[in-house]
Design an enzyme around this catalytic site. Structure first.
Site, mmCIF file in Angstrom:
data_model
loop_
_atom_site.group_PDB
_atom_site.id
_atom_site.type_symbol
_atom_site.label_atom_id
_atom_site.label_comp_id
_atom_site.label_asym_id
_atom_site.label_seq_id
_atom_site.Cartn_x
_atom_site.Cartn_y
_atom_site.Cartn_z
ATOM 1 N N SER A 124 4.590 8.876 -0.063
ATOM 2 C CA SER A 124 5.930 8.304 -0.044
ATOM 3 C C SER A 124 6.375 7.892 -1.443
ATOM 4 O O SER A 124 5.554 7.520 -2.297
ATOM 5 C CB SER A 124 5.933 7.069 0.870
ATOM 6 O OG SER A 124 7.114 6.322 0.722
ATOM 7 N N TYR A 149 2.581 -1.399 4.324
ATOM 8 C CA TYR A 149 2.778 0.044 4.495
ATOM 9 C C TYR A 149 2.707 0.755 3.141
ATOM 10 O O TYR A 149 1.995 1.749 2.972
ATOM 11 C CB TYR A 149 4.124 0.333 5.156
ATOM 12 C CG TYR A 149 4.586 1.757 4.972
ATOM 13 C CD1 TYR A 149 4.018 2.788 5.719
ATOM 14 C CD2 TYR A 149 5.557 2.075 4.026
ATOM 15 C CE1 TYR A 149 4.419 4.102 5.532
ATOM 16 C CE2 TYR A 149 5.957 3.383 3.835
ATOM 17 C CZ TYR A 149 5.387 4.398 4.591
ATOM 18 O OH TYR A 149 5.776 5.696 4.388
ATOM 19 N N LYS A 153 -0.210 3.616 1.289
ATOM 20 C CA LYS A 153 0.058 4.896 0.628
ATOM 21 C C LYS A 153 -0.584 4.931 -0.760
ATOM 22 O O LYS A 153 -1.156 5.941 -1.183
ATOM 23 C CB LYS A 153 1.567 5.139 0.522
ATOM 24 C CG LYS A 153 2.268 5.319 1.853
ATOM 25 C CD LYS A 153 1.770 6.536 2.608
ATOM 26 C CE LYS A 153 2.527 6.775 3.892
ATOM 27 N NZ LYS A 153 2.008 7.930 4.661
#
Length: 337
Positions: A124, A149, A153
């Protein structure tokens, strides 16, 4: 090529499966259906005209995953199976770290055990953090995550880099997504969030169909042309085709990172007005205060993918808005009957 797709019944995974099948690849989908539906599989097969091998399993179930690797001799893995809601990650950090990081580690252990060393990670633009200026390019340092989150990543990217340094016979591709929207042109598969949408476009489409009253626009005082946040919106089919293009890196060992974006930034109000124009539907909205962790501007420099993978986004914002509405209007309740 035979490819195992974790999370392959999800939004991006399902569109990628369709493109892979159309190109003649064989697909094995592993998904626990916690954020998707079995109906997706039927529609993938209907669109592609080909059968899909499916296992309803959680990637954290090592014994079940080991059985799949033993039975299905795959050439590589595309890894989508991750929790992805930013707000929920703040509320459930342990669940996010366990699923998104532990799940990846266990998957890589099994791949190494079965000598499958071709891997594409769904990453991302979040990894760039808030410090790097747009357009964002792959040579920029990874930033500081503003939520669990985003941190998962960053950790996944770092562990893959460390793995490659230790075992340079792997072929690893890190794909940094910007803001995927849109749906397959058939209207048969699209984004189907559980509960109230976290992302802008499904919120817009649910307002358009009458499920929600109005769109909440978080902040109109950013240093942007209209004061609302600017993002790089990319059609999900372009994103899926980016995974197709990345397969060429499987021909050699190495670790490469690519942005998948259009290189164009549009504001929240730009998207709302484009949706209204493309579909002749008025979208009411309300201006609210800024959300913590949101950046003013975030868009890609996609030149590396263009030069090395011969990949360029083909769909414009109007296409994305039109296809999003076709999906929602044909499926007002998503994949539910």
């Amino acid at each position: 090529m035979k490819l195992l797709i974790t999370g392959g019944a999800g939004y991006i995974g399902s569109h990628t499966a369709v493109e892979l099948l159309a190109d003649g690849h064989d697909v094995v989908i592993v998904d626990d259906l916690s954020n998707s539906s079995r109906e997706v599989l039927r529609r993938i097969e209907a669109i592609s005209g080909r059968k899909v091998t499916f296992y309803q399993r959680n990637i954290l179930d090592t014994d079940a995953m080991r059985d799949i690797f033993a039975k299905e001799v795959v050439d590589g893995v595309i890894h989508f199976a991750a929790f992805k809601a930013v707000g929920e990650s703040v509320e459930k950090p342990l669940e996010y770290y366990h699923n998104n990081i532990t799940g990846t580690i266990q998957l890589l252990h099994l791949m190494r055990q079965f000598d499958v060393k071709r891997f594409i990670l769904s990453s991302s633009a979040t990894v760039y953090g808030m410090e790097n200026p747009s357009p964002l390019n792959e040579s920029m340092p990874i930033g500081q995550a503003t939520n669990p989150y985003g941190y998962t990543k960053i950790v996944n990217e770092q562990l893959l880099q460390d793995l490659y340094r230790a075992e340079p016979d792997w072929s690893i591709v890190l794909l940094r997504y910007f803001n995927p929207i849109g749906a397959h042109e058939s209207g048969q598969i699209g984004e189907n969030p559980n509960g109230v949408p976290n992302n802008l476009m499904p919120y817009v489409t649910q307002v358009a169909i009458g499920k929600l009253e109005q769109v909440h626009v978080y902040g109109d005082d950013y240093p942007t042309p209209d004061g609302t946040g600017v993002r790089d919106y990319i059609h999900v089919v372009d994103l899926a085709k980016g995974h197709m293009a990345a397969l060429r890196d499987f021909d050699k060992a190495g670790l490469t990172t690519y942005n998948l974006g259009t290189g164009e930034g549009y504001s929240v109000l730009d998207l709302i007005h484009a949706f209204e124009k493309a579909n002749d539907i008025k979208i009411p909205y309300q201006i609210d205060g800024r959300r913590a962790g949101d950046v003013a501007v975030c868009y890609a420099d996609p030149s590396k993918a263009q030069e090395e993978l011969a990949w360029t986004a083909q769909y414009d914002l109007e296409d994305m808005c039109r296809d999003s509405w076709r999906w929602q209007s044909q499926n007002p309740n998503g994949y539910e009957a």
